[in-house]
Write a protein that holds these residues in place. Sequence first.
Motif, PDB file in Angstrom:
ATOM      1  N   SER A   1      -1.211  64.914  44.403  1.00 27.73           N
ATOM      2  CA  SER A   1      -0.601  65.746  43.231  1.00 27.73           C
ATOM      3  C   SER A   1      -0.941  64.660  41.862  1.00 27.73           C
ATOM      4  N   ALA A   2      -1.943  65.359  41.023  1.00 31.45           N
ATOM      5  CA  ALA A   2      -2.004  64.427  39.804  1.00 31.45           C
ATOM      6  C   ALA A   2      -1.689  65.154  38.551  1.00 31.45           C
ATOM      7  N   VAL A   3      -0.384  65.265  38.113  1.00 32.97           N
ATOM      8  CA  VAL A   3      -0.019  66.587  37.319  1.00 32.97           C
ATOM      9  C   VAL A   3       0.730  65.607  35.903  1.00 32.97           C
ATOM     10  N   GLY A   4       0.001  66.071  35.032  1.00 29.84           N
ATOM     11  CA  GLY A   4       0.519  65.616  33.704  1.00 29.84           C
ATOM     12  C   GLY A   4       0.307  63.895  33.622  1.00 29.84           C
ATOM     13  N   HIS A   5       1.162  63.339  32.896  1.00 27.08           N
ATOM     14  CA  HIS A   5       0.973  62.021  32.323  1.00 27.08           C
ATOM     15  C   HIS A   5       1.795  61.230  33.413  1.00 27.08           C
ATOM     16  N   GLU A   6       1.879  60.125  33.269  1.00 26.85           N
ATOM     17  CA  GLU A   6       2.679  59.102  34.440  1.00 26.85           C
ATOM     18  C   GLU A   6       4.325  59.402  34.369  1.00 26.85           C
ATOM     19  N   THR A   7       4.504  59.880  33.245  1.00 32.55           N
ATOM     20  CA  THR A   7       6.163  60.061  32.828  1.00 32.55           C
ATOM     21  C   THR A   7       6.500  61.571  33.304  1.00 32.55           C
ATOM     22  N   ASP A   8       5.608  62.413  33.426  1.00 30.56           N
ATOM     23  CA  ASP A   8       5.963  64.030  33.866  1.00 30.56           C
ATOM     24  C   ASP A   8       6.117  63.820  35.420  1.00 30.56           C
ATOM     25  N   PHE A   9       7.055  64.360  35.818  1.00 40.10           N
ATOM     26  CA  PHE A   9       7.188  64.921  37.348  1.00 40.10           C
ATOM     27  C   PHE A   9       7.479  66.108  37.330  1.00 40.10           C
ATOM     28  N   THR A  10       6.822  66.795  38.613  1.00 39.20           N
ATOM     29  CA  THR A  10       6.969  68.151  38.932  1.00 39.20           C
ATOM     30  C   THR A  10       7.332  67.981  40.303  1.00 39.20           C
ATOM     31  N   LEU A  11       7.704  69.335  40.872  1.00 39.53           N
ATOM     32  CA  LEU A  11       8.058  69.184  42.393  1.00 39.53           C
ATOM     33  C   LEU A  11       6.735  68.985  43.194  1.00 39.53           C
ATOM     34  N   CYS A  12       5.609  69.464  42.468  1.00 41.07           N
ATOM     35  CA  CYS A  12       4.484  69.356  43.205  1.00 41.07           C
ATOM     36  C   CYS A  12       3.999  67.811  43.673  1.00 41.07           C
ATOM     37  N   ASP A  13       4.751  66.847  42.738  1.00 40.88           N
ATOM     38  CA  ASP A  13       4.638  65.470  42.937  1.00 40.88           C
ATOM     39  C   ASP A  13       5.240  65.280  44.212  1.00 40.88           C
ATOM     40  N   PHE A  14       6.497  65.812  44.586  1.00 43.50           N
ATOM     41  CA  PHE A  14       7.429  65.383  45.736  1.00 43.50           C
ATOM     42  C   PHE A  14       6.879  66.245  46.876  1.00 43.50           C
ATOM     43  N   VAL A  15       6.235  67.247  46.881  1.00 43.48           N
ATOM     44  CA  VAL A  15       5.812  67.736  48.142  1.00 43.48           C
ATOM     45  C   VAL A  15       4.397  67.476  48.553  1.00 43.48           C
ATOM     46  N   ALA A  16       3.605  66.983  47.642  1.00 44.92           N
ATOM     47  CA  ALA A  16       2.203  66.512  47.979  1.00 44.92           C
ATOM     48  C   ALA A  16       2.386  65.182  48.717  1.00 44.92           C
ATOM     49  N   ASP A  17       1.202  64.826  49.448  1.00 52.10           N
ATOM     50  CA  ASP A  17       1.399  63.709  50.390  1.00 52.10           C
ATOM     51  C   ASP A  17       1.023  62.471  49.514  1.00 52.10           C
TER      52      ASP A  17
END
Lengths: 610, 79
Positions: free
Chosen positions: A343-359
């Motif tokens: 998951s590579a969404v947004g900038h370093e400071t952005d967090f989405t649930l996608c980041d947590f679910v991805a490997d």
Amino acid sequence: MRMALETLLLTMNNVFMENILTDLFGKPLDKRPSQRTCAKLAAKKGANEPITQEVAGEQLKKPLQKKLLSASPDNGSPSQKAKEVDAHLSSTQNPSAAPPSLPEDSKKQQGPASKAAPLSVSELTLSIKSQLEMAYGHIIVQGEVSNFKRHTSGHLYFSLKDEGAQIQVACFQASAQKLRFEPRDGDQIIIKGQLTVYKERGQYQIIAKSLEKVGLGEILLRLEALKKELKSLGWFDSASKKSLPYMPERIGVVTSPTGAVIRDIVHVLSTRHSGFQLILYPAKVQGAGAALEVAAGVRFLNRHKLCDCIIVARGGGSFEDLMAFNDRELLTAIHESELPVISAVGHETDFTLCDFVADLRAPTPSAAAERALPLKAQLYEKIQLNMSSIRSNMLSLLRQLESRMQSLAKSKLLEDGSSFLHPCAQALDDLAMTSESKVKERLDRERNRLLHFKNRASPFILHTLVERTKARLFKSSNNLFSQMAELKMRFSSGLKERSSQLSYRMQQLKQNENFRLQAIKSHLSDKIFKQRLEAFQNHLRSLWISIEALSPKSALRRGYAIIRNHSKILIKNLSTVTIGEDINIEVADGKLQAKVEKITLNSSHPKEKL
Amino acid sequence: MTNHSASFEKNMKRLEEIVEKMNGDVALDEALELFEEADKLVRTCQKKLDDAQSRVEKIILSRSDENQVVKEPLKLDSE
């Protein structure tokens, strides 16, 4: 809880007017705030609404008078002033004013002005300030942002407006830092804060303690609930994360086909590896339907086995822009993906649930590309490293083999194959000798017989007989010898042949092994010796550096000195020094000749003897 | 996982196994065999890296058939 801006201002207007007038005219005016405003307020206010019209009116009377009394020390004592105000107020009774405008008030004040001194601007402003700040110490107001400005100090300034009114808002840096979003002109926001009067400019404004986008709170709550649920389902567990392939043959990317993200990814990949393969699934990454498109991409790449790992990417954006990556449908697709997902969404400071679910979560799309593909150079290096380790092991094994071969070669048995033949040759000779002696014996016997005949028979008969016998004997003797010679020849040539065959094979065997050894050695040696040489040089270099560091010269450069006595012996403590002695001091760039004038023992080492 | 990358990965792993084995005690015959195998593996892996050609493609989505895979080279907008 919330107040519309217009309502707030209207309320303020009424409270303000009423209190000013109440204070000025000594009693509350008949005219109450309009029924409409009160009804509206009542409908909007919750239980903990900070003010109500009535209460505010009561509360404000006393503070105003107090403020008026204490705010004008120049104009005499408080009691004096109070009297003046009372006199002033009692003289301007106007019970029927409904509601009088200020200019009218001032006109009416003109009359008795000779009796009561006018208020100064500061007094009036302070009075206004104290009333307003008291009445609106805690407000929650909703409106639209306009004229938004972020000062370099970090403070935010803007107007909050609706169809009918606007009000200035300031949000100081400490509060601005905590905002979860950057307000923009046109945003509907809810402000919590307090009203203040900036008396130097005669302006009132809201000091905002917190801003919230309308509706954001609910979204955040829902997001938090979803996060909790997925976590309890184990979707974030590190144990269930798939590891990335060692070297992916194909990298799948789900993102927008235009824009910087895909360009950055391709750029980073091509700097890492000259032979990568990328397959892009074009998808919308923001707005309606984006989540479904990205989810479809993840599923498509899985279904058709089009790649070895997937990068789900999007550039930076606002909280709303990234909302697609908190969508349950997309999160499910990622969770169900058999291919590992980065998951590579947004900038370093952005967090989405996608980041947590991805490997794997990469801070940026470029970083995702880096994580997906190893450096080609590193792969080469790894291969080389493995091979050189194998080679050096092989080399040492071959050395062992060589030394074993050499010791074998030295053994007598193999040195000369013909040594096998010696006993055979001897046997042959023996045989030959025995045969010869037997022939001789027979010849002798025959000769004796002849002599016997010779003595007995007539000479002629004897002669013929002897000749005949002689010829016969000669013949048979010849036969015998030639037979013997043939036998001998055959035997020895067979032996010779065998022997040469044997030694040839031995030689061949030796040659083969040598050849094999040589081939392998030459195959290995170049690289290995080069590596060894390099390692040795590195070792030398590091030794040299440490020697340098240890050298007294470097200590001298740091300001230390070496002191020797006249016989060049190092002086390490005072016990070897006497007063008047010549000493030699060496510093970084030369030497000094000096004489000891005084010896002082360090008091902190009293046990050390002189 | 596509076959090629699987084989590359497998080859690299086998190579590491051989390194491990040869660090231990091996008979000469086995060592020679391992060496030859390693040599082959290295050649294969290097060839794989040498020969690799970059390819950047885009899937063309088909409305009529979801299961159809059509690709075209991806053209990036100029910087």
